[in-house]
Design an enzyme around this catalytic site. Sequence first.
Site, PDB file in Angstrom:
ATOM      1  N   ASP A  80       0.812  -1.218   0.000  1.00 16.83           N
ATOM      2  CA  ASP A  80       0.000   0.000   0.000  1.00 16.83           C
ATOM      3  C   ASP A  80       0.846   1.270   0.000  1.00 16.83           C
ATOM      4  O   ASP A  80       2.057   1.233   0.223  1.00 16.83           O
ATOM      5  CB  ASP A  80      -0.969  -0.001   1.199  1.00 16.83           C
ATOM      6  CG  ASP A  80      -0.341  -0.548   2.479  1.00 16.83           C
ATOM      7  OD1 ASP A  80       0.895  -0.566   2.571  1.00 16.83           O
ATOM      8  OD2 ASP A  80      -1.100  -0.954   3.376  1.00 16.83           O
ATOM      9  N   ASN A  90      -7.934  -3.717  14.215  1.00 17.20           N
ATOM     10  CA  ASN A  90      -9.322  -4.042  13.840  1.00 17.20           C
ATOM     11  C   ASN A  90      -9.380  -5.196  12.841  1.00 17.20           C
ATOM     12  O   ASN A  90     -10.402  -5.442  12.223  1.00 17.20           O
ATOM     13  CB  ASN A  90     -10.016  -2.798  13.256  1.00 17.20           C
ATOM     14  CG  ASN A  90      -9.297  -2.257  12.025  1.00 17.20           C
ATOM     15  OD1 ASN A  90      -8.344  -2.858  11.540  1.00 17.20           O
ATOM     16  ND2 ASN A  90      -9.754  -1.124  11.520  1.00 17.20           N
ATOM     17  N   HIS A 101      -7.488  -5.403  10.108  1.00 13.69           N
ATOM     18  CA  HIS A 101      -7.191  -5.064   8.709  1.00 13.69           C
ATOM     19  C   HIS A 101      -5.880  -5.692   8.248  1.00 13.69           C
ATOM     20  O   HIS A 101      -4.984  -5.942   9.041  1.00 13.69           O
ATOM     21  CB  HIS A 101      -7.241  -3.552   8.452  1.00 13.69           C
ATOM     22  CG  HIS A 101      -6.101  -2.744   8.991  1.00 13.69           C
ATOM     23  ND1 HIS A 101      -6.269  -1.541   9.632  1.00 13.69           N
ATOM     24  CD2 HIS A 101      -4.755  -2.951   8.986  1.00 13.69           C
ATOM     25  CE1 HIS A 101      -5.094  -1.057   9.970  1.00 13.69           C
ATOM     26  NE2 HIS A 101      -4.156  -1.890   9.602  1.00 13.69           N
ATOM     27  N   GLU A 123      -9.918  -2.349   5.335  1.00 11.85           N
ATOM     28  CA  GLU A 123     -10.561  -2.113   6.626  1.00 11.85           C
ATOM     29  C   GLU A 123     -11.828  -2.969   6.738  1.00 11.85           C
ATOM     30  O   GLU A 123     -12.362  -3.417   5.721  1.00 11.85           O
ATOM     31  CB  GLU A 123     -10.956  -0.638   6.739  1.00 11.85           C
ATOM     32  CG  GLU A 123      -9.799   0.342   6.573  1.00 11.85           C
ATOM     33  CD  GLU A 123      -8.922   0.449   7.816  1.00 11.85           C
ATOM     34  OE1 GLU A 123      -9.122  -0.327   8.773  1.00 11.85           O
ATOM     35  OE2 GLU A 123      -8.027   1.298   7.820  1.00 11.85           O
TER      36      GLU A 123
HETATM   37  C1  F6R Z   1       1.361  -1.782   6.241  1.00 13.11           C
HETATM   38  C2  F6R Z   1      -0.011  -2.240   6.279  1.00 13.11           C
HETATM   39  C3  F6R Z   1      -0.805  -2.357   7.540  1.00 13.11           C
HETATM   40  C4  F6R Z   1       0.012  -2.791   8.754  1.00 13.11           C
HETATM   41  C5  F6R Z   1      -0.880  -2.904   9.985  1.00 13.11           C
HETATM   42  C6  F6R Z   1      -0.075  -3.230  11.229  1.00 13.11           C
HETATM   43  O1  F6R Z   1       1.875  -1.787   4.910  1.00 13.11           O
HETATM   44  O2  F6R Z   1      -0.532  -2.509   5.254  1.00 13.11           O
HETATM   45  O3  F6R Z   1      -1.854  -3.249   7.336  1.00 13.11           O
HETATM   46  O4  F6R Z   1       0.626  -4.013   8.493  1.00 13.11           O
HETATM   47  O5  F6R Z   1      -1.555  -1.700  10.201  1.00 13.11           O
HETATM   48  O6  F6R Z   1       0.744  -2.144  11.518  1.00 13.11           O
HETATM   49  P1  F6R Z   1       1.914  -2.228  12.591  1.00 13.11           P
HETATM   50  O7  F6R Z   1       2.891  -3.224  12.081  1.00 13.11           O
HETATM   51  O8  F6R Z   1       2.509  -0.831  12.606  1.00 13.11           O
HETATM   52  O9  F6R Z   1       1.289  -2.606  13.883  1.00 13.11           O
END
Ligand code: F6R
Length: 245
Positions: free
Chosen positions: A67, A136, A138, A143
Amino acid sequence: MYIYKEKDYAGVSRRAANILSAQIISKPDSILGLATGSSPIGAYKQLVESYQNGDLDFTKVRSFNLDEYRGLADDNSNSYHFFMNQNLFAHINMKPENVHLPNGMAEDIEKECSDYDELIQELGGIDIQLLGLGHNGHIGFNEPDEAFITGTHLVKLTQKTIEANSRLFSRLEDVPREALTMGIKSIMLSKRILIIVSGEDKAEAVKNMLLGPVTPKVPASILQLHPNVILVADEDALKYIPANF
Ligand code: F6R
């Protein structure tokens, strides 16, 4: 799904880096799907060290990130492109033309998204997709929703995600409200998925992902249907998962 239970974040990082290294060593022209966020930083650090020790060669590796924020240029210090350069690409010998992230500055977003998915498939598909897990549920920026969104697409970020990500920005107002993300289909088409999770604050999300129903309200729950998933998590994140799971 194969689960590696590690003691802590350092153990998770080490295991994840070892799995990625094994992939690259056994297939030097691997296509890696990569993630940003806090979870993969330790693993990227070990990959850099292995490269510096001469144990890994990235010249034939290609990568596609999950992303990117909309409206942030590559050189913006909050962009995911910048994050990847800082944590990985600037320190290894990947060819710049082999690095791919969705272009958050693209004018024709729909074309950018469909071109991204097409290129991945044209090159043979992702060999291993690294994922983190949101509180959540995701994955990428997919989401909780009423339906699983399929290909790479534009998303409006939820308030929760904006707040969670604001720790990396100077002000909450600076966090972009939109992002481009691989969709659930793009992720599920990967040959192998490596999801890494650390910390008690993620325990509920891990429980929902593994023990709950497969539902777009917990996007990561779809991974129950993928034939080749490795979960690497620490004891805190696995606290609701029975030992015999
Ligand atoms: C990052 C991404 C997100 C993260 C997720 C966990 O490229 O796509 O889905 O993997 O938000 O984030 P952290 O690792 O910061 O807890």
